[in-house]
Design a protein around this motif. Sequence first.
Motif, PDB file in Angstrom:
ATOM      1  N   ASN A  69      87.229  -4.002   8.585  1.00 57.35           N
ATOM      2  CA  ASN A  69      86.784  -4.000   7.187  1.00 57.35           C
ATOM      3  C   ASN A  69      86.202  -5.362   6.847  1.00 57.35           C
ATOM      4  O   ASN A  69      86.874  -6.378   6.991  1.00 57.35           O
ATOM      5  CB  ASN A  69      87.961  -3.704   6.253  1.00 57.35           C
ATOM      6  N   TRP A  70      84.977  -5.373   6.396  1.00 53.91           N
ATOM      7  CA  TRP A  70      84.339  -6.597   5.938  1.00 53.91           C
ATOM      8  C   TRP A  70      84.729  -6.832   4.472  1.00 53.91           C
ATOM      9  O   TRP A  70      85.272  -5.941   3.821  1.00 53.91           O
ATOM     10  CB  TRP A  70      82.812  -6.473   6.051  1.00 53.91           C
ATOM     11  N   THR A  71      84.409  -8.028   3.992  1.00 59.73           N
ATOM     12  CA  THR A  71      84.638  -8.350   2.583  1.00 59.73           C
ATOM     13  C   THR A  71      83.330  -8.152   1.815  1.00 59.73           C
ATOM     14  O   THR A  71      82.280  -8.620   2.271  1.00 59.73           O
ATOM     15  CB  THR A  71      85.085  -9.820   2.441  1.00 59.73           C
ATOM     16  N   VAL A  72      83.412  -7.473   0.691  1.00 61.61           N
ATOM     17  CA  VAL A  72      82.228  -7.351  -0.159  1.00 61.61           C
ATOM     18  C   VAL A  72      82.158  -8.620  -1.008  1.00 61.61           C
ATOM     19  O   VAL A  72      83.037  -8.864  -1.831  1.00 61.61           O
ATOM     20  CB  VAL A  72      82.322  -6.101  -1.060  1.00 61.61           C
ATOM     21  N   VAL A  73      81.141  -9.443  -0.781  1.00 59.82           N
ATOM     22  CA  VAL A  73      81.053 -10.703  -1.532  1.00 59.82           C
ATOM     23  C   VAL A  73      80.060 -10.604  -2.688  1.00 59.82           C
ATOM     24  O   VAL A  73      80.052 -11.479  -3.550  1.00 59.82           O
ATOM     25  CB  VAL A  73      80.690 -11.910  -0.631  1.00 59.82           C
ATOM     26  N   ALA A  74      79.225  -9.580  -2.695  1.00 58.26           N
ATOM     27  CA  ALA A  74      78.297  -9.403  -3.807  1.00 58.26           C
ATOM     28  C   ALA A  74      77.872  -7.947  -3.863  1.00 58.26           C
ATOM     29  O   ALA A  74      77.723  -7.293  -2.833  1.00 58.26           O
ATOM     30  CB  ALA A  74      77.064 -10.291  -3.634  1.00 58.26           C
ATOM     31  N   HIS A  75      77.702  -7.449  -5.086  1.00 56.54           N
ATOM     32  CA  HIS A  75      77.284  -6.049  -5.263  1.00 56.54           C
ATOM     33  C   HIS A  75      76.519  -5.954  -6.566  1.00 56.54           C
ATOM     34  O   HIS A  75      77.083  -6.192  -7.625  1.00 56.54           O
ATOM     35  CB  HIS A  75      78.520  -5.138  -5.278  1.00 56.54           C
ATOM     36  N   THR A  76      75.241  -5.676  -6.479  1.00 60.69           N
ATOM     37  CA  THR A  76      74.412  -5.499  -7.671  1.00 60.69           C
ATOM     38  C   THR A  76      73.919  -4.054  -7.697  1.00 60.69           C
ATOM     39  O   THR A  76      74.268  -3.256  -6.824  1.00 60.69           O
ATOM     40  CB  THR A  76      73.204  -6.450  -7.669  1.00 60.69           C
ATOM     41  N   LYS A  77      73.067  -3.736  -8.635  1.00 59.49           N
ATOM     42  CA  LYS A  77      72.573  -2.362  -8.727  1.00 59.49           C
ATOM     43  C   LYS A  77      71.768  -1.971  -7.490  1.00 59.49           C
ATOM     44  O   LYS A  77      71.805  -0.822  -7.060  1.00 59.49           O
ATOM     45  CB  LYS A  77      71.699  -2.204  -9.964  1.00 59.49           C
ATOM     46  N   ALA A  93      83.099  -0.889   3.375  1.00 59.95           N
ATOM     47  CA  ALA A  93      83.501  -2.175   3.953  1.00 59.95           C
ATOM     48  C   ALA A  93      83.709  -2.053   5.468  1.00 59.95           C
ATOM     49  O   ALA A  93      83.505  -3.021   6.209  1.00 59.95           O
ATOM     50  CB  ALA A  93      84.784  -2.669   3.282  1.00 59.95           C
ATOM     51  N   TYR A  94      84.114  -0.896   5.929  1.00 58.33           N
ATOM     52  CA  TYR A  94      84.388  -0.696   7.342  1.00 58.33           C
ATOM     53  C   TYR A  94      83.096  -0.843   8.147  1.00 58.33           C
ATOM     54  O   TYR A  94      82.171  -0.030   8.029  1.00 58.33           O
ATOM     55  CB  TYR A  94      84.992   0.694   7.553  1.00 58.33           C
ATOM     56  N   GLY A  95      83.019  -1.891   8.934  1.00 55.33           N
ATOM     57  CA  GLY A  95      81.839  -2.120   9.763  1.00 55.33           C
ATOM     58  C   GLY A  95      80.603  -2.517   8.987  1.00 55.33           C
ATOM     59  O   GLY A  95      79.515  -2.559   9.543  1.00 55.33           O
ATOM     60  N   ALA A  96      80.749  -2.797   7.672  1.00 55.78           N
ATOM     61  CA  ALA A  96      79.577  -3.033   6.807  1.00 55.78           C
ATOM     62  C   ALA A  96      78.584  -1.880   7.011  1.00 55.78           C
ATOM     63  O   ALA A  96      77.385  -2.074   7.181  1.00 55.78           O
ATOM     64  CB  ALA A  96      78.914  -4.378   7.093  1.00 55.78           C
ATOM     65  N   SER A 102      71.645  -4.066  -4.444  1.00 61.68           N
ATOM     66  CA  SER A 102      71.969  -4.729  -3.175  1.00 61.68           C
ATOM     67  C   SER A 102      73.464  -4.937  -3.005  1.00 61.68           C
ATOM     68  O   SER A 102      74.233  -4.949  -3.985  1.00 61.68           O
ATOM     69  CB  SER A 102      71.229  -6.063  -3.059  1.00 61.68           C
ATOM     70  N   ILE A 103      73.856  -5.088  -1.759  1.00 64.17           N
ATOM     71  CA  ILE A 103      75.261  -5.365  -1.460  1.00 64.17           C
ATOM     72  C   ILE A 103      75.313  -6.336  -0.275  1.00 64.17           C
ATOM     73  O   ILE A 103      74.509  -6.243   0.657  1.00 64.17           O
ATOM     74  CB  ILE A 103      76.050  -4.060  -1.176  1.00 64.17           C
ATOM     75  N   THR A 104      76.247  -7.272  -0.366  1.00 59.12           N
ATOM     76  CA  THR A 104      76.423  -8.254   0.710  1.00 59.12           C
ATOM     77  C   THR A 104      77.859  -8.205   1.215  1.00 59.12           C
ATOM     78  O   THR A 104      78.808  -8.260   0.428  1.00 59.12           O
ATOM     79  CB  THR A 104      76.088  -9.673   0.220  1.00 59.12           C
ATOM     80  N   PHE A 105      77.970  -8.099   2.520  1.00 57.41           N
ATOM     81  CA  PHE A 105      79.264  -8.091   3.194  1.00 57.41           C
ATOM     82  C   PHE A 105      79.422  -9.382   3.989  1.00 57.41           C
ATOM     83  O   PHE A 105      78.434  -9.949   4.471  1.00 57.41           O
ATOM     84  CB  PHE A 105      79.342  -6.924   4.188  1.00 57.41           C
ATOM     85  N   SER A 106      80.670  -9.793   4.165  1.00 57.74           N
ATOM     86  CA  SER A 106      80.935 -10.982   4.974  1.00 57.74           C
ATOM     87  C   SER A 106      82.099 -10.719   5.925  1.00 57.74           C
ATOM     88  O   SER A 106      83.024  -9.968   5.604  1.00 57.74           O
ATOM     89  CB  SER A 106      81.275 -12.163   4.050  1.00 57.74           C
ATOM     90  N   LEU A 107      82.010 -11.335   7.083  1.00 54.81           N
ATOM     91  CA  LEU A 107      83.088 -11.225   8.080  1.00 54.81           C
ATOM     92  C   LEU A 107      83.261 -12.577   8.756  1.00 54.81           C
ATOM     93  O   LEU A 107      82.270 -13.231   9.105  1.00 54.81           O
ATOM     94  CB  LEU A 107      82.729 -10.182   9.141  1.00 54.81           C
ATOM     95  N   THR A 108      84.511 -12.989   8.928  1.00 53.93           N
ATOM     96  CA  THR A 108      84.800 -14.182   9.725  1.00 53.93           C
ATOM     97  C   THR A 108      85.492 -13.726  11.005  1.00 53.93           C
ATOM     98  O   THR A 108      86.557 -13.116  10.961  1.00 53.93           O
ATOM     99  CB  THR A 108      85.694 -15.159   8.937  1.00 53.93           C
ATOM    100  N   ASP A 109      84.848 -13.986  12.118  1.00 54.13           N
ATOM    101  CA  ASP A 109      85.337 -13.559  13.426  1.00 54.13           C
ATOM    102  C   ASP A 109      86.002 -14.778  14.084  1.00 54.13           C
ATOM    103  O   ASP A 109      85.317 -15.746  14.412  1.00 54.13           O
ATOM    104  CB  ASP A 109      84.136 -13.072  14.257  1.00 54.13           C
ATOM    105  N   PRO A 110      87.329 -14.731  14.269  1.00 54.18           N
ATOM    106  CA  PRO A 110      88.027 -15.940  14.718  1.00 54.18           C
ATOM    107  C   PRO A 110      87.708 -16.335  16.164  1.00 54.18           C
ATOM    108  O   PRO A 110      87.305 -15.496  16.978  1.00 54.18           O
ATOM    109  CB  PRO A 110      89.507 -15.563  14.597  1.00 54.18           C
ATOM    110  N   ASP A 111      87.935 -17.593  16.453  1.00 59.54           N
ATOM    111  CA  ASP A 111      87.821 -18.143  17.807  1.00 59.54           C
ATOM    112  C   ASP A 111      88.710 -17.336  18.750  1.00 59.54           C
ATOM    113  O   ASP A 111      89.888 -17.102  18.454  1.00 59.54           O
ATOM    114  CB  ASP A 111      88.274 -19.610  17.765  1.00 59.54           C
ATOM    115  N   GLY A 112      88.165 -16.884  19.857  1.00 59.02           N
ATOM    116  CA  GLY A 112      88.953 -16.197  20.875  1.00 59.02           C
ATOM    117  C   GLY A 112      89.065 -14.702  20.690  1.00 59.02           C
ATOM    118  O   GLY A 112      89.528 -13.981  21.580  1.00 59.02           O
TER     119      GLY A 112
END
Length: 426
Positions: free
Chosen positions: A153-161, A61-64, A163-173
Amino acid sequence: MFRAVAVIALLASSTFALPQSPGQAYTGTAGNTTVAGDSSGPDSNGKYVIEGEGIRAYFIAYGASISNLFLNDTSGIERDVVAGFDNASYYEVDRQHPHFGGVPGRYANRIKNSSFVIDGETYNITPNENPTPDNPQGLDTLHGGPDGWDWRNWTVVAHTKDSITFSLTDPDGKEGFPGEVVSYVTYTLGNMTWDMRMVALATTKVTPIMLSSHTYWNLDGFANNETATALNHSLWLPYGGQRIDTDPILIPTGDILANQPGSLNDFYTTPKQIGANFSNPDLLGNCGNNCTGYDTCYLTNRIAPYDWTAGETPVARLRSAWSGIQVDVFTDQDAFQIYSCGGQNGSMALKSTQGLHGVEDRPRTIQQYGCVVMEVEDWIDAINQPAWGRQEKQIFGPGDEPYVLRASYRFSTNETAVGLLGVGSG
Ligand SMILES: *[C@@H]1O[C@H](CO)[C@@H](O)[C@H](O)[C@H]1NC(C)=O
Ligand SMILES: *[C@@H]1O[C@H](CO)[C@@H](O)[C@H](O)[C@H]1NC(C)=O
Ligand SMILES: *[C@@H]1O[C@H](CO)[C@@H](O)[C@H](O)[C@H]1NC(C)=O
Ligand SMILES: *[C@@H]1O[C@H](CO)[C@@H](O)[C@H](O)[C@H]1NC(C)=O
Ligand SMILES: *[C@@H]1O[C@H](CO)[C@@H](O)[C@H](O)[C@H]1NC(C)=O
Ligand SMILES: *[C@@H]1O[C@H](CO)[C@@H](O)[C@H](O)[C@H]1NC(C)=O
Ligand SMILES: *[C@@H]1O[C@H](CO)[C@@H](O)[C@H](O)[C@H]1NC(C)=O
Ligand SMILES: *[C@@H]1O[C@H](CO)[C@@H](O)[C@H](O)[C@H]1NC(C)=O
Ligand SMILES: *[C@@H]1O[C@H](CO)[C@@H](O)[C@H](O)[C@H]1NC(C)=O
Ligand SMILES: *[C@@H]1O[C@H](CO)[C@@H](O)[C@H](O)[C@H]1NC(C)=O
Ligand SMILES: *[C@@H]1O[C@H](CO)[C@@H](O)[C@H](O)[C@H]1NC(C)=O
Ligand SMILES: *[C@@H]1O[C@H](CO)[C@@H](O)[C@H](O)[C@H]1NC(C)=O
């Protein structure tokens, strides 16, 4: 209007066949995804495994970040060909932070004077490189600032055999950048392939976005018993006839330079060993102040629209004759950075899966020039070079099409031996 939900569905869709991967209680079903924390979640080292035919990779998760990438060499021996650490928790502990395998963001590479102008307004962002007495934080911003995307640390939003998808929300400012940015990064393994797709949406304000994958390669798994360096790896950049000129702290000057055939920076006329020109004193300073080697942004200009997915020449080929492992890089991006690891100094630990075991005279650390970083990217610091006309590729606002980066790393084994003078071989 581009919806994040649609992005998840788009990124997470994947087909694969069970059975389960070794050592992993995988419970997903084809076409369905699983989320972090369930049985397909991280292993005891905090890593998520995915697999393809002839390839297996671990992500954190760290840095995807990619932390391990296993392939068999020409002798059928598994090699872990990317730098990283043994466990996810150590990435935050290590203070040297070389951006191991992560996604630099929201703006990769350097931003001159830590500032830029959009619609007449000047934005000052947080510096983090080249400190001086007058500018103790630094003269420029590297890879999105001191708390850039690959420090989080990004969020793991999907993980299959496969593939893996990470998500990050970077706030304003955050780090001084205007507006919120929501990003999704999907990695997928296929038949000896590693594909990536990065999407980022500016949801509230107009802001610069440029991402990359900052992976450190050693195609011998740091196990070459004749050399600890990657200088014998051969590199071919078939579209790399030009590079972006930089000053001594690697900030673009605005000039685009031609790489003359046979010159130090020519990797396009023919494959060349990374170290082929290291005996030439002119290579000192080629990657910034007192640095010998490469930290160079090559342009990958092709005639658009190009079909990078099929049959086309890769933008880069890296190969080691010792392991025979070769990687061809395909991408929709218009630039490609090569860094020959001149900044490594033997203080970075190898993973237990790498290096020579039982050989006492070789430290289990990455030596100077022990790796090669390859970064698919857009033209670096183009936000400060309006004459380059890259605004549409780098400036995004709410309602715009999303920022998208796609790349495909295709591996093979190539038994060709090393040749004379390092040309056309290696
Ligand atoms: C996903 O899982 C649901 C519930 O287990 C199942 O009904 C559906 O058929 C699955 N979809 C696919 C594509 O396998
Ligand atoms: C390497 O080869 C061995 C033996 O065939 C196999 O078990 C293993 O899965 C291969 N490794 C990868 C990464 O495909
Ligand atoms: C994580 O890895 C580092 C570096 O290899 C090691 O020093 C540390 O003990 C490990 N920590 C855990 C919890 O395994
Ligand atoms: C990030 O993840 C690592 C490994 O799982 C963990 O050790 C660390 O505490 C996390 N950091 C934050 C800020 O949540
Ligand atoms: C090696 O490089 C790291 C990271 O830049 C630095 O912290 C460390 O002091 C260096 N060590 C030596 C011996 O130069
Ligand atoms: C660098 O940024 C500072 C702070 O915004 C500004 O005062 C200065 O004029 C800038 N210098 C240059 C050369 O752009
Ligand atoms: C993987 O690719 C190789 C070479 O292109 C091919 O021979 C092989 O059949 C493929 N394997 C699968 C499972 O598709
Ligand atoms: C070096 O490694 C190669 C490949 O594994 C092996 O064939 C060779 O015997 C090794 N040489 C030495 C001196 O250990
Ligand atoms: C760089 O190395 C190549 C391959 O050995 C050689 O042909 C070329 O002349 C070298 N160029 C310079 C400028 O040293
Ligand atoms: C230049 O680099 C060399 C080796 O990389 C190092 O020994 C030397 O101290 C550096 N000189 C300066 C002025 O930083
Ligand atoms: C490195 O490449 C040179 C040719 O440039 C070759 O002579 C040498 O054997 C190679 N060494 C290793 C360890 O592959
Ligand atoms: C294998 O490597 C050699 C030497 O670099 C190169 O000429 C050849 O095209 C490569 N083969 C394939 C199939 O990529």
